[in-house]
Design an enzyme around this catalytic site. Structure first.
Site, PDB file in Angstrom:
ATOM      1  N   HIS A   9       0.824  -1.212   0.000  1.00 57.17           N
ATOM      2  CA  HIS A   9       0.000   0.000   0.000  1.00 57.17           C
ATOM      3  C   HIS A   9       0.861   1.266   0.000  1.00 57.17           C
ATOM      4  O   HIS A   9       2.055   1.236   0.309  1.00 57.17           O
ATOM      5  CB  HIS A   9      -0.918   0.009   1.221  1.00 57.17           C
ATOM      6  CG  HIS A   9      -0.160  -0.057   2.512  1.00 57.17           C
ATOM      7  ND1 HIS A   9       0.470   1.039   3.073  1.00 57.17           N
ATOM      8  CD2 HIS A   9       0.082  -1.087   3.343  1.00 57.17           C
ATOM      9  CE1 HIS A   9       1.063   0.685   4.194  1.00 57.17           C
ATOM     10  NE2 HIS A   9       0.853  -0.608   4.380  1.00 57.17           N
ATOM     11  N   GLU A  84      -3.156  -7.665   6.959  1.00 58.03           N
ATOM     12  CA  GLU A  84      -1.847  -7.671   7.618  1.00 58.03           C
ATOM     13  C   GLU A  84      -1.884  -8.468   8.913  1.00 58.03           C
ATOM     14  O   GLU A  84      -2.927  -8.601   9.557  1.00 58.03           O
ATOM     15  CB  GLU A  84      -1.402  -6.229   7.895  1.00 58.03           C
ATOM     16  CG  GLU A  84      -0.075  -6.090   8.624  1.00 58.03           C
ATOM     17  CD  GLU A  84       1.149  -6.655   7.902  1.00 58.03           C
ATOM     18  OE1 GLU A  84       1.205  -7.886   7.681  1.00 58.03           O
ATOM     19  OE2 GLU A  84       2.059  -5.875   7.578  1.00 58.03           O
TER      20      GLU A  84
END
Length: 177
Positions: A9, A84
């Site tokens: 990201h 994550e």
């Protein structure tokens, strides 16, 4: 031989502050949005053969994927297994903290309420096995911890190499089956 593409990201405030984000849902900074748009434009110009973007449910990854999809026209879909790792008590602490650096080499540690490295790798390896069995080419948009699990699927790594591995915001890695 098929290919798999992976990107992390765009930048978040906690990246700037050197804090561990983990499973905490942290938004992109203005620079993070700009990084994702620039990456989408670059991928559109390169015309890489990607069928779909799979992204983590966390906002920093979903926004990055959205920008890439808007720039490339590649459809996107949320993939919960790309979330994550939950680093438990280490979330919000310095990324380069000595205690955390040691803890990352303890693959069965839950970090007082988090997810072990072994659990993380199991879910990522299962996802990669599913992708490998398909005839599609994906761009995965996720996180630094996910990058190390993916890299370890394709390359032998020592515990220390695994713990130290990482990629930059909006950096792209290519893997070949």
């Amino acid at each position: 031989m098929g290919k798999l593409y992976f990107t992390r990201h765009g930048q978040t405030v906690w990246n700037v502050e050197n804090k561990i984000c983990g499973a905490t849902d942290i938004a992109l900074t203005e620079l993070g949005h700009a990084q994702a748009i620039a990456l989408g434009r670059r991928l559109a110009a390169e015309k890489l053969p990607m069928d779909e973007i799979l992204y983590s449910p966390l906002v920093r990854a979903s926004e990055t994927a959205r920008h890439i999809s808007e720039e490339t026209g590649i459809p996107m879909r949320m993939e919960p297994r790309l979330k994550e790792q939950n680093f438990g008590r280490y979330e919000t602490t310095p990324r380069d903290g000595k205690e955390f650096q040691i803890a990352k080499t303890h693959f069965l540690d839950h970090y007082d309420g988090g997810e072990t490295m072994m659990q993380l790798c199991q879910r990522i390896y299962n996802l990669l096995d599913d992708i490998r069995a398909s005839d599609r080419t994906y761009l995965l948009v996720a996180h630094n911890g996910i990058s190390r699990a993916i890299h370890s699927y394709f390359h032998d790594m020592t515990n220390e190499e695994f713990a130290a591995f990482g990629i930059g915001n909006c950096e792209v890695r290519t893997y070949t089956w």
